[in-house]
Scaffold this active site. Structure first.
Site, PDB file in Angstrom:
ATOM      1  N   PRO A  11      47.499  64.136   0.047  1.00  0.00           N
ATOM      2  CA  PRO A  11      47.434  62.679   0.098  1.00  0.00           C
ATOM      3  C   PRO A  11      46.091  62.115  -0.353  1.00  0.00           C
ATOM      4  CG  PRO A  11      47.422  63.603   2.300  1.00  0.00           C
ATOM      5  CD  PRO A  11      47.755  64.723   1.367  1.00  0.00           C
ATOM      6  N   ASN A  12      46.199  60.989  -1.030  1.00  0.00           N
ATOM      7  CA  ASN A  12      45.059  60.184  -1.500  1.00  0.00           C
ATOM      8  C   ASN A  12      44.303  60.793  -2.676  1.00  0.00           C
ATOM      9  OD1 ASN A  12      45.345  57.983   0.384  1.00  0.00           O
ATOM     10  ND2 ASN A  12      44.741  59.462   1.954  1.00  0.00           N
ATOM     11  N   ARG A  19      38.393  56.112  -5.393  1.00  0.00           N
ATOM     12  CA  ARG A  19      38.220  56.405  -3.988  1.00  0.00           C
ATOM     13  C   ARG A  19      36.825  56.970  -3.710  1.00  0.00           C
ATOM     14  NH1 ARG A  19      40.899  61.653  -1.088  1.00  0.00           N
ATOM     15  NH2 ARG A  19      40.415  61.011   1.016  1.00  0.00           N
ATOM     16  N   TYR A  24      33.753  61.655  -3.814  1.00  0.00           N
ATOM     17  CA  TYR A  24      34.746  62.395  -4.601  1.00  0.00           C
ATOM     18  C   TYR A  24      34.487  62.375  -6.110  1.00  0.00           C
ATOM     19  CZ  TYR A  24      37.309  62.467  -0.210  1.00  0.00           C
ATOM     20  OH  TYR A  24      37.663  62.687   1.097  1.00  0.00           O
ATOM     21  N   ASN A  75      44.591  71.860  -2.361  1.00  0.00           N
ATOM     22  CA  ASN A  75      43.714  70.893  -1.704  1.00  0.00           C
ATOM     23  C   ASN A  75      44.658  69.963  -0.964  1.00  0.00           C
ATOM     24  OD1 ASN A  75      42.057  68.894  -0.838  1.00  0.00           O
ATOM     25  ND2 ASN A  75      41.094  68.482  -2.820  1.00  0.00           N
ATOM     26  N   ALA A  78      43.834  65.277   3.627  1.00  0.00           N
ATOM     27  CA  ALA A  78      43.726  65.123   5.081  1.00  0.00           C
ATOM     28  C   ALA A  78      44.706  66.019   5.843  1.00  0.00           C
ATOM     29  CB  ALA A  78      43.946  63.661   5.451  1.00  0.00           C
ATOM     30  N   GLU A  99      42.049  77.825  -0.951  1.00  0.00           N
ATOM     31  CA  GLU A  99      41.864  76.456  -0.447  1.00  0.00           C
ATOM     32  C   GLU A  99      40.680  75.807  -1.161  1.00  0.00           C
ATOM     33  OE1 GLU A  99      41.153  76.402   3.780  1.00  0.00           O
ATOM     34  OE2 GLU A  99      40.798  74.237   3.819  1.00  0.00           O
ATOM     35  N   HIS A 101      38.393  72.075  -1.698  1.00  0.00           N
ATOM     36  CA  HIS A 101      38.057  70.676  -1.399  1.00  0.00           C
ATOM     37  C   HIS A 101      36.969  70.243  -2.367  1.00  0.00           C
ATOM     38  CE1 HIS A 101      40.414  70.912   2.165  1.00  0.00           C
ATOM     39  NE2 HIS A 101      39.802  72.036   2.468  1.00  0.00           N
ATOM     40  N   ARG A 108      30.452  66.509   6.532  1.00  0.00           N
ATOM     41  CA  ARG A 108      31.116  65.236   6.831  1.00  0.00           C
ATOM     42  C   ARG A 108      31.546  65.182   8.302  1.00  0.00           C
ATOM     43  NH1 ARG A 108      35.424  64.099   2.405  1.00  0.00           N
ATOM     44  NH2 ARG A 108      35.148  61.999   3.238  1.00  0.00           N
TER      45      ARG A 108
HETATM   46  C1  DHK Z   1      40.128  65.512   0.343  1.00  0.00           C
HETATM   47  C2  DHK Z   1      40.594  64.647   1.285  1.00  0.00           C
HETATM   48  O1  DHK Z   1      41.502  63.736   0.963  1.00  0.00           O
HETATM   49  C3  DHK Z   1      40.065  64.647   2.646  1.00  0.00           C
HETATM   50  O2  DHK Z   1      41.000  64.194   3.588  1.00  0.00           O
HETATM   51  C4  DHK Z   1      39.498  65.991   3.039  1.00  0.00           C
HETATM   52  C5  DHK Z   1      39.225  66.629   0.683  1.00  0.00           C
HETATM   53  C6  DHK Z   1      38.535  66.500   2.000  1.00  0.00           C
HETATM   54  C7  DHK Z   1      38.319  66.969  -0.490  1.00  0.00           C
HETATM   55  O3  DHK Z   1      37.102  67.001  -0.319  1.00  0.00           O
HETATM   56  O4  DHK Z   1      38.829  67.233  -1.573  1.00  0.00           O
HETATM   57  O5  DHK Z   1      38.867  65.882   4.287  1.00  0.00           O
END
Ligand code: DHK
Length: 144
Positions: A11-12, A19, A24, A75, A78, A99, A101, A108
């Protein structure tokens, strides 16, 4: 299939580019996908690059993954920190899991220090932005 890798984004991550760019970066998810396709080509890997905001859809992809893929790069956004359903699906699928990120989750909020994926994963890469996907693809190529 023996050189096929599925890259699952949660998500996101479709909001990359807009964002929290200080966390990011400025690249969009499409930019990251293009880079992954180029890295995969160089490494002789086939990839499928997926994103969903839905936990159920991600679980479905993981359940089907063992018939078409040899490695999962994930990835989970959340859901990393909350999803026992994704944990269970990864455990069941029997494939090596890497995994990723973008951010260094350990710098964080403390809720991001917990992962329901790390204890199943072959390895965890975080804090290198989109280059983390390159490292994961290189690790996948070594595993295959
Ligand atoms: C991406 C997200 O959307 C967060 O919810 C994670 C992760 C971290 C990233 O760093 O890619 O906590």
């Amino acid at each position: 299939m023996s050189n096929s890798v599925i890259i699952i984004n949660g998500p996101n991550l479709n909001m990359l580019g807009n964002r929290e760019p200080e966390v990011y970066g400025n690249e969009t998810l499409e930019d990251v996908e293009k880079k992954c396709l180029a890295w995969a080509k160089e490494l002789g890997l086939e990839i499928k690059f997926r994103q969903s905001n839905s936990e159920g859809e991600i679980v479905g992809w993981i359940q089907k993954s063992s018939s078409s893929f040899a490695v999962i790069i994930i990835n989970a956004g959340a859901y990393t920190h909350t999803s026992i359903a994704i944990h269970d699906a990864l455990k069941c699928c029997g494939l090596p899991v890497l995994e990723v990120h973008l951010s260094n989750v350990f710098q964080r909020e403390s809720f991001r220090h917990v992962s329901y994926i790390s204890n199943l994963a072959k390895g965890v890469i975080c804090g290198f932005g989109s280059q983390g996907y390159e490292f994961a693809l290189r690790a996948a190529a070594k595993l295959l």
